[in-house]
Design a protein around this motif. Structure first.
Motif, PDB file in Angstrom:
ATOM      1  N   GLY A   1       0.586  -1.218   0.044  1.00 33.73           N
ATOM      2  CA  GLY A   1       0.101  -0.026   0.151  1.00 33.73           C
ATOM      3  C   GLY A   1       0.711   1.291  -0.047  1.00 33.73           C
TER       4      GLY A   1
ATOM      5  N   LYS B   1      -3.182   0.991  -7.569  1.00 33.89           N
ATOM      6  CA  LYS B   1      -4.445   1.596  -6.736  1.00 33.89           C
ATOM      7  C   LYS B   1      -5.471   1.674  -7.983  1.00 33.89           C
ATOM      8  CE  LYS B   1      -6.125   6.187  -5.667  1.00 33.89           C
ATOM      9  NZ  LYS B   1      -6.646   6.474  -6.745  1.00 33.89           N
TER      10      LYS B   1
ATOM     11  N   ASP C   1     -10.484   4.313  -4.679  1.00 30.16           N
ATOM     12  CA  ASP C   1     -10.044   4.281  -3.524  1.00 30.16           C
ATOM     13  C   ASP C   1      -9.441   2.966  -2.716  1.00 30.16           C
ATOM     14  OD1 ASP C   1     -12.501   3.337  -2.784  1.00 30.16           O
ATOM     15  OD2 ASP C   1     -12.830   4.010  -1.121  1.00 30.16           O
TER      16      ASP C   1
ATOM     17  N   TYR D   1      -6.452  -0.441  -3.112  1.00 28.33           N
ATOM     18  CA  TYR D   1      -5.256  -0.801  -3.300  1.00 28.33           C
ATOM     19  C   TYR D   1      -5.458  -2.295  -3.371  1.00 28.33           C
ATOM     20  CZ  TYR D   1      -3.528   3.742  -2.261  1.00 28.33           C
ATOM     21  OH  TYR D   1      -3.219   5.083  -2.047  1.00 28.33           O
TER      22      TYR D   1
ATOM     23  N   LEU E   1      -3.613  -4.409  -0.769  1.00 34.35           N
ATOM     24  CA  LEU E   1      -4.319  -4.167   0.463  1.00 34.35           C
ATOM     25  C   LEU E   1      -5.793  -4.805   0.479  1.00 34.35           C
ATOM     26  CD1 LEU E   1      -3.184  -0.701   1.695  1.00 34.35           C
ATOM     27  CD2 LEU E   1      -2.067  -2.949   2.117  1.00 34.35           C
ATOM     28  N   ASP E   2      -6.694  -4.179  -0.156  1.00 40.16           N
ATOM     29  CA  ASP E   2      -8.085  -4.553  -0.359  1.00 40.16           C
ATOM     30  C   ASP E   2      -8.302  -5.527  -1.072  1.00 40.16           C
ATOM     31  OD1 ASP E   2      -8.366  -2.110   1.551  1.00 40.16           O
ATOM     32  OD2 ASP E   2      -7.975  -1.109  -0.332  1.00 40.16           O
TER      33      ASP E   2
END
Ligand SMILES: Cc1cc2nc3c(=O)[nH]c(=O)nc-3n(C[C@H](O)[C@H](O)[C@H](O)COP(=O)(O)OP(=O)(O)OC[C@H]3O[C@@H](n4cnc5c(N)ncnc54)[C@H](O)[C@@H]3O)c2cc1C
Ligand code: SF4
Ligand code: SF4
Ligand code: SF4
Ligand code: SF4
Ligand code: SF4
Ligand code: FES
Lengths: 341, 265, 336
Positions: free
Chosen positions: B236, B242, B245, B247, B250-251
């Protein structure tokens, strides 16, 4: 506590501070501008007030102090990764309100995002104390007021530079000792810019509607933007990087892993092995940048990334105005709303 | 002293199995258990780093199946058992394994996309009681690129399995040819509520396959995809992955399709 | 009264003997091609009150005012004073009797492209250097044409001159500031000589291929490339048009400082003095060099000059150009 110092006294102060701190400030690099016989202003270590350019906005931002353009992550041999040594001297950085607020954006990415801290950033960042440079006037392209980044109380010292003398406010007790026997006491407090020539209306929508992503407003940037990346490299809040490994030419067994700044406008930012990439059109890159600055980041962190320093507009060789783009976006969204009612 | 998240650690390679002429499965010794669907940043000092999914999990070992396509992914293929490979991770969210339990699972995977879903299949192969049924739909470019042949033969015994290739050849006679999307209709879906569709593959394949399932009545929030984006850090910071909103490192990489659709590049 | 003129004197005075009997044309030189707009008033007055009301803009940055009667020459010369004052005397040109107009015509106006006052490509202020050269060489009767150009784009066509002074920049690379975007590399390959290449994510410059155009500096988004503040020039020689052997000037000295360039140009007059063929009407510098050969020219003009360390000098010159006698491929319409 406030003080008024002559330039000589200020130099004495800088001399004393230099014993314990590396002092960074915007300085003039003569004849290093893009065009011959023009200058740029960027950050470097200084020791005299005469070296500090306080009359103009710096071309490049102070992020360079905590985010070097090129940063070594590891030295390695075939079998091991070794971290480089870091200079542990604390730093003082002279910078403006927008830039102080810009550091808060960088902090979000490097110290918060994903719940991990980037230690390379952290090591440099935690050594930094801010010295606010009070802005006398708003410069070309500044729109800090629109972004709410015109004020700050996050500084150790604030300075009003003048031709005659220098006023300062001290907030950080750790620095008090250096000021003991210098200057005249007063109750100086810095003023902040309350109005810029440029005003930006950041859209206040909770969700960007789907259609805006492919709206024709972005098309003009397909041919106008040359994907040079200056809007990212000069931006105080752009934080992206790319890591790569290099081998030392004289010994192919050893080398280093380093990271360098990356820019979402420059070709290759999203390219994957095999050539597939996203946002091939420069207009899409413009949209991606603008949304990051005033929408996506805010959604994630509750604060706008952009602080309105205006460097992107100062430096775009194609005269693309990011601030105007936000205003166009805002108008488009309003029109779109009306059309959909 | 804080933790350096960018520092890779050495792991010993136990064995290397050739899957196709560009892909090998690397089994490495591992002291922890990642979530299925997570990935690691795989590092070769002097060459670079790349994100690679887990293609198998066992006690004390991990599998990664890597296709040689570029710099690092090609260099990895020069390693031998006993060598060290450097990793950091695991990263990302992984598949919602618990949410799949008690449901009908449909997996559609294309090419390299078969490797991240392999541990899901293995998991339910070993615990068939945890789901009501499983359909497998695999697509490859051509017969030489079919991955995990022996595994697939095994899976076939328990699960309805369809394999198709884009381009056939003499050894493939009598078998399925064509894009994966053409075979979606062959999957019988008795209950559109109690099911999950998992789609992993190249971006175009995921998009059209998801659309095909939606056409057949599957709700987009019942579809799970694993997104691929350019990555550099996995944690991140670098910004390459990305989208909107989010990443991906991460997400993601695993997203519900209704969410993934909102992420516009 | 019938005109009784010393034709050579008229010409030396920068007036022309024209095809119109009884009428001359005044030639005004604008060193460095840049002047205050106020001089247009005077030029207009002369053209309207003495000439035919028109002005010709010459290729080499002069104005030519046609159809001024020969007998008005002294009067117009006196009127010219403010212009001579501003464009010649003020920069240090020595003129004994400025009220008599231009003292010489052989050494032509030192022309210059617009340079870095305006042009983003230019590596220096061309007008300033042109004026400096003008000061050193004018007035003189030797037929020499000099032009100064801001970068190797050569918009003033310096390579068509006896001396072409081409401003170059030594690119200085800050390894740490480079983000490896390749903008400079791609541009140098596409537009220039391909002197740059990527290596280990950074850029390496092949000094032999680099022509010092400064394009890389323009491209760089991080100021990793900057120009060495020391100014350098490439000096090309003996380009010309003409009826004998038109040709593009060849590179003589590379990476020379302004002082070296000016000193070489000054030395040329000594060389020409020695070798000029006095039997000819007015031998053009290029033809003198043709006769003596490059080496004799080189040794003479470099005599007594201490070259800056970076400067490189051509060992030989392979003269090219066009020979009219070689137009053997030309055919008549009928001979197809
Ligand atoms: C979450 C995730 C899981 C993946 N799992 C697998 C897997 O199990 N097996 C497999 O063979 N491949 C997988 N990939 C793709 C794999 O990461 C790329 O093939 C690999 O990065 C190519 O690196 P390279 O150095 O060989 O290529 P180069 O073209 O030399 O790429 C240079 C660098 O760019 C980045 N990069 C290039 N392509 C990609 C890409 N597709 N995705 C992300 N970063 C990229 C990497 O940092 C890479 O080192 C996965 C990608 C992601 C994002
Ligand atoms: S986007 Fe532009 S105005 Fe905003 S912080 Fe960056 S450079 Fe400054
Ligand atoms: S605008 Fe682009 S370069 Fe800047 S932080 Fe966002 S993604 Fe990175
Ligand atoms: S600075 Fe201007 S031209 Fe360059 S990438 Fe940014 S918007 Fe495009
Ligand atoms: S100065 Fe010109 S020729 Fe030299 S490297 Fe730069 S772009 Fe290339
Ligand atoms: S343009 Fe500048 S940053 Fe880009 S590769 Fe060249 S030197 Fe590096
Ligand atoms: S891979 Fe770096 S932010 Fe996701």
């Amino acid at each position: 506590m406030g003080k008024s110092l002559s330039h000589n006294e200020f130099n004495v102060l800088l001399g004393a501070l230099a014993k314990d701190y590396n002092i960074y400030a915007p300085a003039r690099f003569e004849k290093q501008g893009r065009f011959s016989d023009t200058d740029i202003i960027r950050y470097r270590q200084v020791s005299q007030v005469e070296e500090i350019v306080w009359q103009a906005k710096s071309t490049y931002s102070p992020k360079e102090v905590v985010m070097p353009v090129t940063q070594t992550l590891f030295y390695f041999t075939q079998t091991e990764y070794r971290e480089p040594e870091t200079d542990t001297r604390p730093c003082l950085v002279f910078l403006r309100a927008c830039d102080i607020n810009g550091f808060a954006s960088l902090d979000k990415i490097y110290l918060e995002n994903g719940g991990t801290e980037d230690i390379y950033y952290k090591r440099l960042r935690e050594k930094v104390k801010f010295i606010l440079i009070e802005c006398h006037t708003s410069f070309d392209n500044c729109f800090c007021v629109s972004m709410g980044a015109n004020t700050t109380d996050n500084y150790s010292m604030a300075v009003r530079f003048g031709e005659e003398n220098i006023q300062l406010e001290l907030k950080d007790e750790q620095l008090a000792g250096y000021l003991d026997n210098i200057g005249q006491g007063n109750d100086f407090k810095p003023q902040f810019i309350q109005e810029n020539k440029i005003k930006v209306n950041v859209p206040s929508v909770a969700e960007m509607p789907d259609w805006i992503y492919n709206d024709q407003m972005w098309k003009q940037y397909d041919h106008r933007c040359i994907a040079c990346g200056r809007c990212n490299t000069t931006c105080v809040t752009c934080s992206c990087y790319t890591a790569l490994d290099v081998l030392y030419d004289d010994n192919c067994q050893v080398g280093e892993r380093r990271r360098v700044w990356a820019s979402c406008h420059i070709d290759g930012f999203t390219d994957m092995a095999g050539g597939h990439g996203f946002r091939k059109e420069n207009g899409a890159r413009m949209r991606f940048k603008v949304f990051h600055k005033i929408y996506d980041f805010n959604k994630r962190f509750g604060k706008h990334m952009c602080v309105g320093c205006g460097r992107c507009d100062d430096n775009c060789p194609e005269y693309i105005s990011y601030s105007n783009c936000i205003n166009i976006l805002n108008d488009r969204l309003k029109e779109g709303e009306k059309a959909s009612v | 002293m804080c933790n350096n998240h960018l520092k890779p650690r050495p792991y010993r390679l136990l064995s290397i199995k050739k899957e196709s002429f560009t892909e090998c499965t690397f089994r490495l010794e591992c002291d922890h258990t990642p979530v299925i669907g997570q990935f690691y940043e795989v590092s070769l000092p002097r060459v670079g780093e790349m994100p690679i999914s887990i293609s198998g999990i066992g006690s004390g070992w991990l599998d990664m199946t890597i296709r040689a396509v570029g710099h690092v992914s090609t260099a990895v293929h020069t390693l031998k058992p006993g060598d060290n490979i450097f990793l950091r991770g695991p990263y990302g969210n992984g598949f919602p394994m618990a949410e799949m339990e008690g449901k009908h699972i449909i997996i559609a995977a294309g090419g390299c996309g078969v490797s991240p879903i392999r541990p899901i299949i293995e998991h339910f192969y070993n615990h068939p009681e945890k789901i009501t049924a499983m359909d497998l739909l695999f697509g490859f470019k051509d017969p030489s690129l079919v991955l995990f042949n022996q595994d697939i033969d095994r899976w076939k015994e328990k699960f309805n399995t369809i394999i198709t290739v884009d381009q056939s050849c003499s050894t493939w006679e009598g078998k399925n040819v064509g894009l994966i999307t053409e075979y979606v209709k062959q999957v019988k879906i008795p209950d559109f509520q109690n099911m999950e569709v998992i789609i992993v593959g190249p971006p175009i394949m995921m998009k059209f396959t998801a659309q095909e399932f939606i056409k057949h009545g599957v709700a987009s929030e019942r579809i799970i995809v694993s997104m691929e984006r350019r990555m550099s850090c996995g944690v991140g910071k670098c910004g390459h992955c990305k989208v909107g909103d989010k990443y991906v490192c991460l997400d993601g990489p695993v997203f519900r399709y209704d969410q993934a659709q909102l992420l516009i590049d | 009264m019938t005109l009784d003129l010393d034709r050579k004197k008229v010409v030396k005075n920068n007036w022309r003997v024209t095809k119109v009997r009884g009428k001359s044309a005044l030639r005004i030189r604008i060193p460095g091609g840049h002047m205050s707009a106020k001089h247009f008033d005077l030029i207009r007055q002369i053209a309207e009150n003495y000439g035919n009301g028109t002005v010709h803009i010459t290729t080499r940055q002069g104005f030519e005012l046609p159809e001024i009667p020969y007998e008005k020459i002294p009067e117009v010369n006196r009127m010219l004073y403010p212009l001579l004052q501003d464009l010649e005397l003020a920069i240090g040109v020595q003129i004994d009797k400025p009220e008599n107009g231009y003292p010489a015509a052989g050494t032509r106006n030192v022309a210059a492209c617009i340079g870095n006052r305006v042009c983003p490509f230019a590596n220096f202020d061309t007008t300033v250097l042109a004026k400096k050269i003008e000061k050193e060489i004018y007035p003189n009767d030797l037929h020499v044409k000099i032009a100064v150009t801001g970068c190797p784009n050569d918009c003033i066509k310096a390579r068509m001159h006896d001396y072409g002074v081409i401003g170059v920049a030594e690119p200085v690379y800050d390894y740490e500031r480079c983000i490896g975007c390749q903008a400079c590399v791609k541009n140098c390959k596409k537009k220039v000589t391909g002197a740059l290449a990527m290596h280990n994510g950074k850029v390496v410059r092949d000094e032999r291929l680099c022509i010092g155009c400064g394009e890389c500096v323009l491209q760089c988004p991080t100021s990793a490339w900057t120009r060495n503040p020391e100014k350098y020039f490439n000096l090309t020689i003996m380009g010309r048009t003409g009826k004998k052997n038109p040709r593009i000037g060849e590179l003589f000295v590379q990476w020379a400082t302004a002082d070296v360039v000016v000193a070489i140009i000054k030395n040329t007059y000594k060389y020409a003095e020695k070798y000029i063929d006095k039997t000819l009407v007015k031998e053009h510098i290029g033809y003198i060099v043709d006769r003596t050969g490059y080496q004799v020219f080189r040794d003479a003009v470099l005599d007594g000059i201490e070259l800056n360390p970076k400067a490189r000098v051509a060992k030989h010159i392979q003269w090219g150009g066009h020979f009219y006698a070689s137009d053997i491929f030309m055919t008549d319409q009928s001979a197809k």
